[in-house]
Motif scaffolding. Structure first.
Motif, PDB file in Angstrom:
ATOM      1  N   PHE A 274       0.839  -1.204   0.000  1.00 36.00           N
ATOM      2  CA  PHE A 274       0.000   0.000   0.000  1.00 36.00           C
ATOM      3  C   PHE A 274       0.877   1.259   0.000  1.00 36.00           C
ATOM      4  O   PHE A 274       0.658   2.196  -0.782  1.00 36.00           O
ATOM      5  CB  PHE A 274      -0.934  -0.039   1.220  1.00 36.00           C
ATOM      6  N   VAL A 275       1.889   1.286   0.848  1.00 34.50           N
ATOM      7  CA  VAL A 275       2.790   2.455   0.905  1.00 34.50           C
ATOM      8  C   VAL A 275       3.479   2.628  -0.444  1.00 34.50           C
ATOM      9  O   VAL A 275       3.603   3.754  -0.951  1.00 34.50           O
ATOM     10  CB  VAL A 275       3.822   2.307   2.056  1.00 34.50           C
ATOM     11  N   ASP A 276       3.867   1.512  -1.076  1.00 30.46           N
ATOM     12  CA  ASP A 276       4.561   1.610  -2.357  1.00 30.46           C
ATOM     13  C   ASP A 276       3.644   2.057  -3.499  1.00 30.46           C
ATOM     14  O   ASP A 276       4.131   2.546  -4.516  1.00 30.46           O
ATOM     15  CB  ASP A 276       5.260   0.282  -2.694  1.00 30.46           C
ATOM     16  N   SER A 277       2.319   1.861  -3.348  1.00 26.87           N
ATOM     17  CA  SER A 277       1.448   2.445  -4.381  1.00 26.87           C
ATOM     18  C   SER A 277       1.166   3.907  -4.070  1.00 26.87           C
ATOM     19  O   SER A 277       1.122   4.737  -4.978  1.00 26.87           O
ATOM     20  CB  SER A 277       0.097   1.727  -4.561  1.00 26.87           C
ATOM     21  N   ALA A 278       0.957   4.240  -2.786  1.00 20.74           N
ATOM     22  CA  ALA A 278       0.517   5.596  -2.450  1.00 20.74           C
ATOM     23  C   ALA A 278       1.667   6.615  -2.400  1.00 20.74           C
ATOM     24  O   ALA A 278       1.526   7.732  -2.893  1.00 20.74           O
ATOM     25  CB  ALA A 278      -0.222   5.568  -1.109  1.00 20.74           C
ATOM     26  N   PHE A 279       2.785   6.213  -1.797  1.00 19.29           N
ATOM     27  CA  PHE A 279       3.864   7.170  -1.516  1.00 19.29           C
ATOM     28  C   PHE A 279       4.410   7.854  -2.783  1.00 19.29           C
ATOM     29  O   PHE A 279       4.513   9.093  -2.822  1.00 19.29           O
ATOM     30  CB  PHE A 279       4.962   6.460  -0.722  1.00 19.29           C
ATOM     31  N   PRO A 280       4.723   7.105  -3.870  1.00 18.52           N
ATOM     32  CA  PRO A 280       5.221   7.796  -5.083  1.00 18.52           C
ATOM     33  C   PRO A 280       4.192   8.764  -5.661  1.00 18.52           C
ATOM     34  O   PRO A 280       4.554   9.790  -6.218  1.00 18.52           O
ATOM     35  CB  PRO A 280       5.484   6.643  -6.061  1.00 18.52           C
ATOM     36  N   ARG A 302      14.691   5.581   2.965  1.00 21.76           N
ATOM     37  CA  ARG A 302      14.690   5.585   4.426  1.00 21.76           C
ATOM     38  C   ARG A 302      13.305   6.022   4.938  1.00 21.76           C
ATOM     39  O   ARG A 302      12.723   5.415   5.822  1.00 21.76           O
ATOM     40  CB  ARG A 302      15.783   6.548   4.909  1.00 21.76           C
ATOM     41  N   GLN A 303      12.783   7.080   4.300  1.00 22.99           N
ATOM     42  CA  GLN A 303      11.489   7.608   4.701  1.00 22.99           C
ATOM     43  C   GLN A 303      10.375   6.593   4.413  1.00 22.99           C
ATOM     44  O   GLN A 303       9.496   6.379   5.245  1.00 22.99           O
ATOM     45  CB  GLN A 303      11.217   8.905   3.925  1.00 22.99           C
ATOM     46  N   ARG A 304      10.453   5.950   3.241  1.00 18.64           N
ATOM     47  CA  ARG A 304       9.461   4.918   2.884  1.00 18.64           C
ATOM     48  C   ARG A 304       9.445   3.829   3.949  1.00 18.64           C
ATOM     49  O   ARG A 304       8.402   3.392   4.409  1.00 18.64           O
ATOM     50  CB  ARG A 304       9.829   4.333   1.514  1.00 18.64           C
ATOM     51  N   GLN A 305      10.639   3.373   4.359  1.00 15.35           N
ATOM     52  CA  GLN A 305      10.711   2.286   5.330  1.00 15.35           C
ATOM     53  C   GLN A 305      10.159   2.726   6.689  1.00 15.35           C
ATOM     54  O   GLN A 305       9.456   1.978   7.355  1.00 15.35           O
ATOM     55  CB  GLN A 305      12.164   1.795   5.485  1.00 15.35           C
ATOM     56  N   LEU A 306      10.448   3.966   7.070  1.00 18.82           N
ATOM     57  CA  LEU A 306       9.937   4.460   8.356  1.00 18.82           C
ATOM     58  C   LEU A 306       8.417   4.584   8.337  1.00 18.82           C
ATOM     59  O   LEU A 306       7.752   4.338   9.339  1.00 18.82           O
ATOM     60  CB  LEU A 306      10.595   5.798   8.706  1.00 18.82           C
ATOM     61  N   ILE A 307       7.858   4.955   7.167  1.00 21.40           N
ATOM     62  CA  ILE A 307       6.391   5.044   7.069  1.00 21.40           C
ATOM     63  C   ILE A 307       5.774   3.642   7.189  1.00 21.40           C
ATOM     64  O   ILE A 307       4.808   3.433   7.926  1.00 21.40           O
ATOM     65  CB  ILE A 307       5.968   5.746   5.754  1.00 21.40           C
ATOM     66  N   VAL A 308       6.385   2.664   6.479  1.00 22.47           N
ATOM     67  CA  VAL A 308       5.889   1.276   6.587  1.00 22.47           C
ATOM     68  C   VAL A 308       5.923   0.838   8.051  1.00 22.47           C
ATOM     69  O   VAL A 308       4.939   0.313   8.589  1.00 22.47           O
ATOM     70  CB  VAL A 308       6.735   0.317   5.704  1.00 22.47           C
ATOM     71  N   ASP A 309       7.040   1.087   8.721  1.00 23.10           N
ATOM     72  CA  ASP A 309       7.191   0.665  10.128  1.00 23.10           C
ATOM     73  C   ASP A 309       6.147   1.337  11.025  1.00 23.10           C
ATOM     74  O   ASP A 309       5.548   0.697  11.885  1.00 23.10           O
ATOM     75  CB  ASP A 309       8.586   1.029  10.659  1.00 23.10           C
ATOM     76  N   PRO A 318       3.932  -6.739  14.627  1.00 26.46           N
ATOM     77  CA  PRO A 318       5.123  -6.974  15.449  1.00 26.46           C
ATOM     78  C   PRO A 318       6.311  -6.151  14.963  1.00 26.46           C
ATOM     79  O   PRO A 318       7.344  -6.686  14.582  1.00 26.46           O
ATOM     80  CB  PRO A 318       5.364  -8.482  15.279  1.00 26.46           C
ATOM     81  N   VAL A 319       6.146  -4.842  14.944  1.00 23.19           N
ATOM     82  CA  VAL A 319       7.134  -3.935  14.356  1.00 23.19           C
ATOM     83  C   VAL A 319       7.327  -2.767  15.321  1.00 23.19           C
ATOM     84  O   VAL A 319       6.366  -2.306  15.941  1.00 23.19           O
ATOM     85  CB  VAL A 319       6.618  -3.408  12.990  1.00 23.19           C
ATOM     86  N   ILE A 320       8.557  -2.299  15.440  1.00 16.70           N
ATOM     87  CA  ILE A 320       8.810  -1.140  16.302  1.00 16.70           C
ATOM     88  C   ILE A 320       9.252   0.032  15.431  1.00 16.70           C
ATOM     89  O   ILE A 320      10.134  -0.131  14.571  1.00 16.70           O
ATOM     90  CB  ILE A 320       9.885  -1.484  17.360  1.00 16.70           C
ATOM     91  N   TYR A 321       8.625   1.181  15.634  1.00 18.09           N
ATOM     92  CA  TYR A 321       8.972   2.385  14.878  1.00 18.09           C
ATOM     93  C   TYR A 321      10.154   3.059  15.557  1.00 18.09           C
ATOM     94  O   TYR A 321      10.092   3.382  16.746  1.00 18.09           O
ATOM     95  CB  TYR A 321       7.760   3.326  14.844  1.00 18.09           C
ATOM     96  N   ILE A 322      11.247   3.215  14.811  1.00 18.03           N
ATOM     97  CA  ILE A 322      12.427   3.829  15.432  1.00 18.03           C
ATOM     98  C   ILE A 322      12.756   5.193  14.802  1.00 18.03           C
ATOM     99  O   ILE A 322      13.844   5.718  14.980  1.00 18.03           O
ATOM    100  CB  ILE A 322      13.660   2.884  15.373  1.00 18.03           C
ATOM    101  N   GLY A 323      11.762   5.751  14.063  1.00 20.41           N
ATOM    102  CA  GLY A 323      11.963   7.085  13.483  1.00 20.41           C
ATOM    103  C   GLY A 323      11.712   8.174  14.515  1.00 20.41           C
ATOM    104  O   GLY A 323      11.473   7.890  15.692  1.00 20.41           O
ATOM    105  N   ARG A 324      11.734   9.413  14.057  1.00 18.18           N
ATOM    106  CA  ARG A 324      11.505  10.557  14.955  1.00 18.18           C
ATOM    107  C   ARG A 324      10.001  10.778  15.144  1.00 18.18           C
ATOM    108  O   ARG A 324       9.209  10.330  14.317  1.00 18.18           O
ATOM    109  CB  ARG A 324      12.135  11.822  14.349  1.00 18.18           C
ATOM    110  N   PRO A 325       9.603  11.482  16.215  1.00 17.57           N
ATOM    111  CA  PRO A 325       8.173  11.782  16.378  1.00 17.57           C
ATOM    112  C   PRO A 325       7.676  12.560  15.156  1.00 17.57           C
ATOM    113  O   PRO A 325       8.396  13.403  14.617  1.00 17.57           O
ATOM    114  CB  PRO A 325       8.129  12.669  17.628  1.00 17.57           C
TER     115      PRO A 325
END
Ligand code: HEM
Length: 383
Positions: A274-280, A302-309, A318-325
């Motif tokens: 879903f992110v890969d269809s919407a984000f671009p 990097r941003q794409r992966q953080l959005i997925v997470d 079962p995923v932990i978001y390690i990006g910024r607030p």
């Protein structure tokens, strides 16, 4: 041969499959990927076959099952049964069928006491289904009742839902009548026993009968509440229930209520897709592209992966978001409400293209609106 109805299949699974230990019924009528919410039975068709093996081996007693009430709505079937299974028990079961096979199952079981406060059993009383044209309005009435009285705690509204004191009660601790219910609740309060309803997960109705499955706490313990109501002329006339404590450990990760939104959307691959269809499309849209201009390809990955997470984590994966607030990454970009609306339009189209189930899509959109919007639009960012 005529195809069996969902109700016939549900009864056959429990009476012939489980009580009579006929495993061929389970092979024929239960999907391999059957989602089990019963907190003591493992997942899948395999889990159900394992339960039958335990009965065959004498590890569990043989159940004697008397189905007292049946209601069916769309893909759902509800069975209300009197079990003799190492003692008398009241049981509610909900089955969901998909392509002619059982795909998902919820259940609640409670020991039946010898004596009840109202003189009725937990399973006797009216069984006839009438008023089929009123299914929707009766469901709406019960939803309103639980939300106002038991979730919001507006006990002064209780009497609006009944016809005087006319109310047959099958909860073994509570006497008949609205007066009986009020007394029962008062006595519990005096003893310091709290009933908390947090969320209604299911509302299934057929005519004058409506079953709800709610999550909450009874006396401080996480509890599944199965409540069956009979409605007469727009008022609640009769009630049966089963309360079961939610154990901390289960032999599956499905919970007693519903799969996480993460699982209902299709898990990691579906969310990443879903992110890969919407984000671009967001990054290329003439109204939004200036926000992303000048970002190196590596930064975009990097941003794409953080959005997925972030999306997997917020939907219960079962995923932990390690990006910024999100507030701090969006602060200063000057994202407007109009930008947000364009963004949400792109996202909704991508959700439709990926055929997210309607209820899951609605919940997913609600997360964006309730949790992410205020961390994105410049004027709504918290200090
Ligand atoms: C109108 C909508 C949005 C726009 C225009 C937008 C724009 C941006 C931009 C330009 C960045 C890069 C900032 C930088 O690195 O300097 C960014 C980062 C990010 N955004 Fe958004 N965003 C939007 C909505 C959202 C939403 C709803 C989410 C929720 C998942 C989200 C999650 C993220 C994440 C996870 C990052 C990277 C965080 C990090 O680098 O630690 N964004 N966004």
């Amino acid at each position: 041969m005529q195809k069996p109805t969902n109700t016939e299949m549900a009864i056959k699974i429990i009476k012939q499959g489980i009580a009579q230990k006929d495993k061929s019924v389970v092979h024929d009528l239960v999907r391999d990927d059957y989602i089990q919410h019963n907190p003591t039975v493992p997942d899948g068709r395999k889990g159900l076959l394992g339960l039958i093996d335990r009965i065959i081996d004498g590890e569990l007693p043989m159940p004697v099952i008397n189905v007292k009430r049946v209601l069916a709505e769309g893909e759902y079937v509800v069975l209300h049964s009197d079990f003799d299974w190492g003692g008398r028990k009241a049981v509610f079961e909900i089955f969901r069928f998909e392509d002619g096979m059982a795909a998902e199952h919820w259940s609640g079981i409670q020991n039946h006491p010898k004596q009840t406060a109202n003189g009725h059993s937990m399973v006797d009383g009216e069984t006839a289904i009438t008023d089929r044209s009123k299914t929707e309005s009766n469901k709406a009435l019960i939803k309103d009742f639980l939300e106002k009285v038991f979730i919001a705690g507006q006990f002064n509204k209780l009497r609006d839902f009944f016809d005087g004191d006319k109310y047959l009660q099958h909860n073994p601790m509570i006497a008949d009548g609205v007066s009986g219910l009020e007394r029962g609740l008062e006595e519990m309060q005096k003893k310091g026993i709290k009933i908390e309803f947090h969320k209604i997960h299911q509302i299934i109705g057929e005519g004058n009968f409506v079953l709800t499955l709610s999550e909450g706490k009874f006396d401080g313990k996480p509890t599944a509440f199965f409540d069956l109501f009979r409605v007469e002329h727009g008022k609640i006339a009769e009630h049966w229930d089963v309360l079961q404590e939610v154990p901390a450990q289960m032999p599956h990760s499905n919970g007693m209520f519903s799969l996480s939104l993460y699982r209902r959307l299709g898990g990691y691959d579906a969310i990443a897709g879903f992110v890969d269809s919407a984000f671009p499309r967001v990054a290329a849209h003439p109204e939004l592209s200036h926000f992303f201009r000048g970002h190196a390809t590596e930064s975009q990955y990097r941003q794409r992966q953080l959005i997925v997470d972030r999306l997997c984590a917020v939907t219960g994966g079962p995923v932990i978001y390690i990006g910024r607030p999100l507030e701090s990454v969006h602060r200063g970009l000057g994202i407007t409400e109009a930008n947000w609306n364009t963004f949400m339009k792109i996202l909704t189209t991508a959700m439709d293209e990926r055929k997210f189930p309607e209820a899951a899509k609605k919940e997913f959109i609600e997360i964006f609106e309730k949790q992410f919007r205020a961390a994105t639009i410049e004027g709504e960012l918290k200090e």
